[in-house]
Design an enzyme around this catalytic site. Sequence first.
Site, short mmCIF file in Angstrom:
data_model
loop_
_atom_site.label_atom_id
_atom_site.label_comp_id
_atom_site.label_asym_id
_atom_site.label_seq_id
_atom_site.Cartn_x
_atom_site.Cartn_y
_atom_site.Cartn_z
CG ASN A 105 -0.38 -0.19 2.42
OD1 ASN A 105 0.42 0.68 2.90
ND2 ASN A 105 -0.24 -1.10 3.29
CG ASP B 44 -6.94 -5.02 6.48
OD1 ASP B 44 -6.44 -5.01 7.78
OD2 ASP B 44 -7.35 -3.90 5.95
CE LYS C 140 9.05 -12.42 -13.23
NZ LYS C 140 9.78 -12.01 -14.37
N PRO D 257 -2.75 -11.38 10.91
CG PRO D 257 -0.92 -11.67 12.06
CD PRO D 257 -1.59 -11.77 10.67
CG ASP D 258 -5.95 -6.16 14.47
OD1 ASP D 258 -4.83 -5.40 14.71
OD2 ASP D 258 -7.05 -5.45 14.01
CG PHE E 218 -2.80 6.06 13.35
CD1 PHE E 218 -1.63 5.86 14.50
CD2 PHE E 218 -2.48 7.17 12.77
CE1 PHE E 218 -0.78 6.83 14.99
CE2 PHE E 218 -1.57 8.35 13.22
CZ PHE E 218 -0.73 8.07 14.23
CE LYS F 209 -11.20 1.00 12.39
NZ LYS F 209 -10.78 1.75 11.15
CE LYS G 100 -8.39 -2.47 14.68
NZ LYS G 100 -7.35 -2.89 13.64
N1 CTP Z 1 -3.54 -2.59 12.57
C1 CTP Z 1 -2.77 -3.76 13.02
N2 CTP Z 1 -2.71 -4.81 12.22
C2 CTP Z 1 -3.62 -5.30 11.33
C3 CTP Z 1 -4.46 -3.98 10.97
C4 CTP Z 1 -4.27 -2.76 11.36
O1 CTP Z 1 -1.92 -3.37 13.70
N3 CTP Z 1 -3.46 -6.42 10.61
C5 CTP Z 1 -3.62 -1.43 13.15
C6 CTP Z 1 -3.17 -0.27 12.46
O2 CTP Z 1 -1.64 0.11 12.62
C7 CTP Z 1 -3.85 1.20 12.85
C8 CTP Z 1 -5.22 0.34 13.19
O3 CTP Z 1 -4.91 -0.95 13.55
O4 CTP Z 1 -3.40 1.42 14.24
C9 CTP Z 1 -6.02 0.53 11.84
O5 CTP Z 1 -6.98 -0.30 11.90
P1 CTP Z 1 -7.88 -1.05 10.82
O6 CTP Z 1 -8.90 -2.09 11.51
O7 CTP Z 1 -6.92 -1.52 9.71
O8 CTP Z 1 -8.61 0.32 10.47
P2 CTP Z 1 -8.69 1.01 9.04
O9 CTP Z 1 -7.23 1.24 8.39
O10 CTP Z 1 -9.06 2.37 9.68
O11 CTP Z 1 -9.64 0.49 8.29
P3 CTP Z 1 -11.03 -0.36 8.42
O12 CTP Z 1 -11.96 0.82 8.82
O13 CTP Z 1 -11.22 -1.05 7.26
O14 CTP Z 1 -11.15 -1.28 9.50
#
Ligand code: CTP
Length: 409
Positions: free
Chosen positions: A210, A278, A288, A306-307, A326, A340, A344
Amino acid sequence: MMLRGKKILLIISGGIAAYKALDLLRQLKKQGAQVRCILTRGGSQFITPMSVASLSEREVHMDLWSLKDETEMGHIRLSREADLILVAPASANLIAQMAYGLAEDLASTTLLASNRPVMIAPAMNPMMWENAATRENIETLEKRGIQMIGPSSGEMACGETGQGRMSEPENIVKAVIHHFQADKPLAGKTALVTSGPTHEPIDPVRFIGNRSSGKQGHAIARALADAGSAVTLISGPVNIPDPEGVETIQVQTAQEMLEACQNALPADIAICAAAVADWRVENAARHKIKKGKDLAPPALTLIQNPDILREIASHPTKRPALVIGFAAETENLEQNARAKLQKKGCDWIIANNVGMEDIFGAQENHVYLITHKNIQEWPKASKENIARDLGLEITNYFLNNEFETRKTG
Ligand code: CTP
C-alpha cells in the site's frame, strides 16, 4: 533496557583500568545500547582488540590510517553517528590531547572532529591526577561542557593510594543513563512504534502493498526518543531514513511485524501507526509465476493477517500501559473510531479523515485524538508537529496517572 537504541562510541585509552572497560562495555550492551569502540594503542597494551570486538559484536577501530576503516566507517562518521562519546578510561595523555585539540591518532582525531556530547571517566596515578597540568586540562574540558565521571579514591594498581581510580562500570552506566534522562519527561519509559506498509509476497518478485510512506510513524518514534523514551521502531519497507536515537527493526510482512512487536514487549507505550496489509496470499509461490499466452492468470487466495494492534492490546501478561492505534475514516469519524477503540481494545485512537484529503505521503496531517472519555480535533499540522504533540499528551498521561497512583497508593 534504559539505553535501548542509544548509539555510544566508547573510546578505551591506555591504563590498567582498561580491563574494567570490558565490563563497562558488557553492561552498556545489557542496557540495550549499540556500542562501537575505539581502542588506542595504549589501550591495546592492556586488553586485546579481540575481546573488545567479541563483546561489542562489531569490529574495533584502532587506526586513523586504515584504508578499510576509512572507506567503510571513516573517523568523521564515527565521530558524528554516536549519541554520546564515552571515554573510559581516559588517560592523562588523552585528556591533555583533548585539552589542546591535538589530532594524533584515531581517538584524539575523532574527539576533535565530533559535535556530540562527551563524557570521560579519568583513570591515572594520583600524582598525575594532582599534577597542575592535569588540573588545568580538566578545568578546560569542564568549561567546554565535557562531563566528568569520577575518578574515585582508593588503592591503585601501582600500590599508591589517592584519587585516580576509574569509577566502577556500574557507576559509569548510571551516569550515562542519567545523561540521557536529563530534561526528558519520558525518561525511563520504553515505547514500541510500528510504521510504514507491509509487503505480502505473491511470489519472490511481486507483492501486495500500500502507499503508506511511514512518515507519521517515524516522526512519532523520533519524538518519543527526543522526549527521553527508549524506542523500538518496527518498520515495513519505506524510503525514508531510520530516525536518530531509535532502535529500528526492518520487516516486510505483517507476520514478521507481529513477531518483532512481540519480541519488543514489554513496553510502557505501544503506538501502531503501520498500514498493515489486512490480507496475505495464502500460498505465495516459491518461484516467479510465469505468464504466457496459454497460461491462465493466477488466482490468488487471500487469508486474513493477524491484527497486530489487537494482539498487543490483548496481550495476557505484557500489555503496555498505553496502547494507541490509528484509524483512517471516510465518514462517521467519531462513531467509527469509537467502535475501533472497543474492537481493538486500545486506549486512544488517532483518527484521520481520509475522505477529505490525501494523507499518504503528504507532509501534513489532520487528526483527531479519541479516548474512551473524549475527542479532540487537532489543527492541521506537519507530521513532526503532530508527533511532538502526541509526545506531550503521552507525557501528561503518565504524569497524571503516576500522580493518581501516588495519591491513592
Ligand atoms: N492494524 C494492525 N494490524 C492489522 C491491521 C491494522 O496493527 N493487521 C492497526 C493499524 O496499525 C492501525 C489500526 O490497526 O493502528 C487500523 O485499524 P484497521 O482495522 O486497519 O482500520 P482502518 O485502516 O481504519 O480500516 P477499516 O476501517 O477498514 O477497518
